[in-house]
Design an enzyme around this catalytic site. Structure first.
Site, PDB file in Angstrom:
ATOM      1  N   ASP A 263      46.011 -17.891  12.795  1.00  0.00           N
ATOM      2  CA  ASP A 263      46.650 -17.300  11.645  1.00  0.00           C
ATOM      3  C   ASP A 263      48.042 -16.967  12.132  1.00  0.00           C
ATOM      4  O   ASP A 263      48.483 -17.292  12.850  1.00  0.00           O
ATOM      5  CB  ASP A 263      45.713 -15.865  11.496  1.00  0.00           C
TER       6      ASP A 263
HETATM    7  C1  BGC Z   1      46.169 -14.090   6.808  1.00  0.00           C
HETATM    8  C2  BGC Z   1      45.571 -15.292   6.506  1.00  0.00           C
HETATM    9  C3  BGC Z   1      46.584 -16.019   5.768  1.00  0.00           C
HETATM   10  C4  BGC Z   1      48.114 -16.121   6.243  1.00  0.00           C
HETATM   11  C5  BGC Z   1      48.943 -17.111   5.397  1.00  0.00           C
HETATM   12  C6  BGC Z   1      47.913 -14.183   7.114  1.00  0.00           C
HETATM   13  O1  BGC Z   1      48.385 -12.993   7.170  1.00  0.00           O
HETATM   14  O2  BGC Z   1      45.692 -13.313   7.655  1.00  0.00           O
HETATM   15  O3  BGC Z   1      44.248 -15.241   5.816  1.00  0.00           O
HETATM   16  O4  BGC Z   1      45.933 -17.294   5.110  1.00  0.00           O
HETATM   17  O5  BGC Z   1      48.533 -15.100   6.450  1.00  0.00           O
HETATM   18  O6  BGC Z   1      49.279 -16.559   4.405  1.00  0.00           O
END
Ligand code: BGC
Length: 735
Positions: A263
């Site tokens: 993530d």
């Molecule tokens: C989130 C993810 C997301 C990623 C990219 C993160 O802060 O937890 O779910 O896909 O950002 O935007």
């Protein structure tokens, strides 16, 4: 590209180039002219290395993605195309209801259809992968991201996860005209302690495996091309550095052979977690745990080369990850056509097309849960005298917190939909969504209550004046879009006080109140339940929300959704879910009120305000007692459980018949009941139909005292009804 050529490409790449492939940067690292050094240098990435990155997130639109792809390929030493990813969660530009609402449809076709349309729209906008579905099991309504999940139940979530992956990826081997799915967040991100965002997760291995993992497994089995790690720890080890999770469970046990991405900055956050001292060590932990790609931390770029040179990790480990990524790029045809389905003509033709809007309208209606309908106040007649009041009557920010590319101005508000129907009605805003002086801060925008208290008092007076003149009031209330989503954890899960003030004032002059609740989570709606004659929970309904609401309140559509998450009595009950474990002092509400020493609260009920699986219709269904084909089940036979369902009301409607089972005695304590089957039936008034469920031993498996996943002989109780509290039951024995 042939596999041999792909191998040759890998062999020809320098170590630095390979590490670049494993790095994902955000679109803000580039502009039309070239790289933007600020964001990349904040990650410790030098300007000349920016073009080595293998993937970019957040860029969209055919023209923009084509230009970016062209520019990066020209600079990448082997001309390797970028993998373009973004968060397309409940729609690209045609926005569908939030996933939690989609869960309430209890219909995988709903999830499939919306995933298909969003993938098609995003594919013509030049995207290759979406960071979806999010399949984390959620039971704590305080957590803002419950809106991104399909709910509290492993069985329902698994059906929805598989349907979403299939809808996103389609049937073509290379996901033609669709996207690759990146299922997230592995694992158990939905169980942060106290519902607090990014908090640690403490789960027994049994609960992890039985409750939380099935939906990820369903996504893997449905062919999800990618998987994302989660921010949380499990058993005190951050998921992004967790070998047990990634290597043993995900790769070995589940058989996932796709690309695993961290993530956002989760590799870098290993330092904040206190398990890595510096970016090098963070990179070492993550790659060793099996994380192929590093999203926006720069740790791989900063650390991996040196780690290989020092012999701390092998180049082969890096090759394995790069190989998986190159295979995915090859699989989706990027080497032949790096722009894939991007087309500005098709964008014009397809995005927000009539067909897509119509699908969004039909799907939204299938997610509205009718919680109460006293005196059958709903549906309304066209000539009813109705006042439409509330801060959500004209509000268009009803897309959910993740609709990055969806625009509020493309939404249909309730007022617009009612006016389009030619209904003679009057409207008053009544108050603001937030309390006076309240502000909420988001990622892309902030919201601030612009009204003073005295201005709101005047709005309330005007609303009361209107409510007094009309026979019925439709009151559209709810939490703010920014109360929900990532970073939207709440300690108080009621609607803002100012809206309660409006409700009270309207109630003084008119008792025929129909409340529409806009929310991204189960809210504490005790006051609303007390004062409203009808409650329709409409979640964040998306682009066609207003039309779908008008269709439902005027009876063109008969509500059929069921709660995918229990609606708590109050925040003190949270997490509350129907499949809680039995205890040594288990009790039902109302039983033994004078006995203090039971598993209960002494000031609030045990039962949620509305249970999982609950939802009314404009018609009534009767479900007969259960008939079992036998009360003995063996390990390789099945028992058929049958009920007759009759539409006893006056409208055609759809009922969701639910099968629950409990293992009465086992080697470990078992849940009070678990959902094991769903049947949706449509019946004309007066008609009836037999509904069968086949029960076999595979449905009765659990992790026993020795952590063996098997069914254990003994007695079982089975319930069939239209919510998780049904008392319609029968018993059988597994021999
Ligand atoms: C989130 C993810 C997301 C990623 C990219 C993160 O802060 O937890 O779910 O896909 O950002 O935007």
């Amino acid at each position: 590209m042939r596999e041999n050529d792909l191998r040759e490409l890998l062999e020809d790449m320098s170590l630095k180039e390979k590490i670049g492939q494993l790095t994902q940067l955000d679109a803000s690292c580039f502009n039309d002219e070239g790289p933007v050094t600020g964001p990349a240098s904040a990650l410790g990435i030098a300007e000349e290395d920016i073009f080595l990155c293998g993937s970019v997130l957040g860029s969209a639109g055919a023209a923009e993605t084509e230009a970016l792809q062209r520019m990066c390929m020209a600079k990448q030493p082997h001309g390797i195309p970028l993998l373009l990813m973004a968060d397309i969660i409940n729609g690209y530009k045609t926005i569908f209801p939030i996933p939690l609402a989609q869960g309430c449809s209890f219909d995988p076709q709903v999830a499939h259809k919306s995933a298909e349309i969003m993938a098609k729209e995003a594919a013509v906008a030049g995207l290759h992968v979406t960071f979806a579905p999010m399949v984390d099991l959620v039971r704590d309504a305080r957590w803002g991201r419950v809106m991104e999940s399909t709910g509290e139940d492993p069985y329902l979530n698994s059906l929805m996860a598989a349907a979403m992956v299939q809808g996103i990826q389609g049937n073509e081997k290379n996901y033609q005209d669709r996207l690759a799915a990146c299922t997230k967040h592995f694992a158990a991100y939905g169980a942060p302690i106290a519902g607090k965002e990014y908090n640690n997760v403490e789960l027994s291995d049994r609960s992890l495996r039985e409750d939380h993992l099935p939906s990820y497994k369903a996504a893997v089995d449905a062919g999800s091309a990618m998987m994302m790690t989660s921010f949380n720890t499990i058993d005190r080890v951050p998921a992004t550095a967790n070998k047990y999770l990634m290597r043993q469970i995900l790769r070995e046990e589940m058989g996932f052979d796709g690309v695993l991405i961290s993530d956002w900055n989760a590799v870098g956050e290993l330092i904040e977690h206190g398990v890595a001292e510096n970016p090098h060590q963070a990179a070492e932990l993550a790659i060793s745990a099996g994380v192929d790609m590093d999203m926006m931390s720069g740790c791989y770029m900063r650390g991996l080369e040196q780690l290989v040179q020092q012999g701390i990790i092998s180049e082969q480990l890096i090759d394995e990850s790069v190989w998986r990524l190159l295979q995915l790029k090859n699989h989706i045809g990027l080497f032949e056509n790096p722009f894939r389905s991007a087309s500005d003509l098709k964008e014009l033709e397809m995005i927000l097309s009539e067909g897509h809007r119509q699908a969004a309208r039909e799907i939204a209606a299938k997610t509205f849960v009718l919680l109460k309908n006293e005196e059958k106040i709903l549906p309304l007649e066209h000539n009813d005298s109705v006042a439409f009041i509330g801060p959500y009557i004209e509000e268009k920010t009803i897309l959910g917190a993740w609709s990055f590319f969806g625009r509020a101005e493309d939404c249909i508000s309730i007022r617009e939909a009612i006016e389009a129907r030619g209904v003679q009605a009057e409207y008053e805003q009544g108050c603001s969504i937030l309390n006076p002086g309240q502000a909420l801060y988001g990622f892309r925008y902030n919201t601030e209550n612009k009204f003073t208290e005295s201005e709101i008092d005047k709005m309330i007076i005007a609303a009361v004046g209107l409510a007094a003149k009309r026979d019925k009031v439709v009151l559209a209330l709810g939490e703010s879009n920014l109360h929900t989503g990532e970073g939207g954890s709440r300690g108080d899960i009621a609607i803002p006080d100012i809206q309660n003030k409006l409700l009270d004032a309207v109630y003084e002059v008119n008792k025929n109140i129909i409340v529409l609740v806009f929310a991204g989570r189960p809210l504490d709606i005790r006051d609303i339940k007390e004062k409203a004659k009808a409650i329709l929970y409409v979640w964040m309904p998306g682009t066609e929300g207003g039309n779908a609401i008008a269709d439902t309140i005027y009876g063109d559509f008969v509500p059929q959704a069921k709660l995918s998450m229990s609606l708590p009595y109050s925040v003190g009950q949270v997490p509350v879910f129907y499949s809680e474990m039995r205890t040594g002092r288990h009790t039902e509400d109302g039983a033994e009120p004078t006995n203090r020493f039971l598993t209960k609260y002494c000031d609030i009920p045990n039962d949620p305000l509305y249970p999982f699986g609950f939802g009314l219709s404009y018609t009534d269904f009767a479900i007969s007692p259960i008939r079992l084909s036998s009360n003995k089940l063996t390990m390789d036979t099945m028992v058929k459980a049958t009920v007759t369902v009759k539409n006893c009301g006056s409208r055609e409607g759809t009922e969701t018949v639910q099968l629950y089972i409990r293992d009465d005695y086992a080697s470990v304590a078992r849940p009070t009941r678990e959902l094991k089957g769903i049947r949706q039936i449509r019946l004309a008034p007066g008609n009836e139909v037999e509904v069968d469920f086949e029960i076999d031993a595979s449905m009765l498996r659990f992790y026993d005292i020795n952590m063996e996943y098997r069914a254990q002989p003994g007695d079982f109780t089975v319930w069939i009804g239209n919510d998780s509290k049904t008392e319609n039951k029968a018993c059988f024995t597994l021999v």
